[in-house]
Design an enzyme around this catalytic site. Sequence first.
Site, PDB file in Angstrom:
ATOM      1  N   HIS A  53       0.849  -1.194   0.000  1.00 21.04           N
ATOM      2  CA  HIS A  53       0.000   0.000   0.000  1.00 21.04           C
ATOM      3  C   HIS A  53       0.886   1.246   0.000  1.00 21.04           C
ATOM      4  CE1 HIS A  53      -2.301   3.054   2.543  1.00 21.04           C
ATOM      5  NE2 HIS A  53      -2.966   3.002   1.398  1.00 21.04           N
ATOM      6  N   HIS A 128       2.267  11.212  -1.301  1.00 21.36           N
ATOM      7  CA  HIS A 128       1.391  10.783  -0.205  1.00 21.36           C
ATOM      8  C   HIS A 128       1.533  11.804   0.919  1.00 21.36           C
ATOM      9  CE1 HIS A 128      -0.006   7.791   3.051  1.00 21.36           C
ATOM     10  NE2 HIS A 128      -1.059   8.229   2.374  1.00 21.36           N
TER      11      HIS A 128
END
Length: 337
Positions: A53, A128
Amino acid sequence: MLGRKLRMGTICSPIPSGTKTSSSDVCNADWMASLPPHLHNVPLSNLAIPGSHDSFSYWVDEKSPVGPDQTPAIMRLARISLVKKLMKKWSVTQNLTFREQLEAGIRYFDLRVSSKPGDTDQEIYFIHGLFGIKVWDGLMEIDSFLTQHPREIVFLDFNHFYAMDEAHHKHLVHRIQEVFGSKLCLACNVESLTLQILWEKRFQVLIFYHCPFYKQYPFLWPGKKIPAPWANTTSVRKLILFLETTLSERAPRGAFHVSQAILTPRAKTIARGLVGGLKNTLVHRNLPVILDWVKTKKPGTMGVNIITSDFVDLVDFATTVIELNDLLQEDRALAKC
């Protein structure tokens, strides 16, 4: 079966005698090539495949601007240098580089990308919360591994795009094409895709592109071919219930399936564990429970396919997922009886 497990459990590089090894030291660099012959013709959608992930987030740049995936309020707060240091603790979801993940057996990569404010060269970065490495550098690292391991297949899932116009998309896709070239697998019927077919055609890379732009290129697979339901919870009990439910609702044909075995922090979770970060607050204590759930699963038409995790090196995640394919061998043995 034992012989294959021994090959999967080899060490990628020599380790001095007497040194204790961790899960990240175990090398699954050629696990697909090492699968037994009867699995070579099983659709990839029916195999168990480990993934990560936010795969790229092993490094983020505290000195760069906050990413466009963040709210204006966070962007304002991030002008304070301490805020970025704290953000890093929650933005990083992996310890291993792309190469290290590949050697550990990871074959699915969750990728989020963005242009960077002020850049004039259309360069694309992983993102991110904070900016990561250039996409080009990450793709080159993956390609280098694939060249050395010609029977390994990877799934690159570009599922979030930020601050990107058509020119940025074209630049990114041309970069993908430039790096992987003939390794790129053309979009086709999911059920027809087996290791044997890919090996014969020398395809090693499946690119999923969650943007209408995919229609312009035959080697871009639409995002709908790889659904990845998201539990969006901090509760491991709710996560496992969600994974079970979405697995039972999996389409029997026409798509791969990603089980996101991850916990997602809420604002109050971050506030309580501000300094500890994602790994120490959520992942460490819950990952063993998630791994126990993985061990109860089985691949196949309505079984697990791709399973993703944060910090894949903290437990024997990749090996545990890979060894689920042994259950397909057991089915074959029982059928012979």
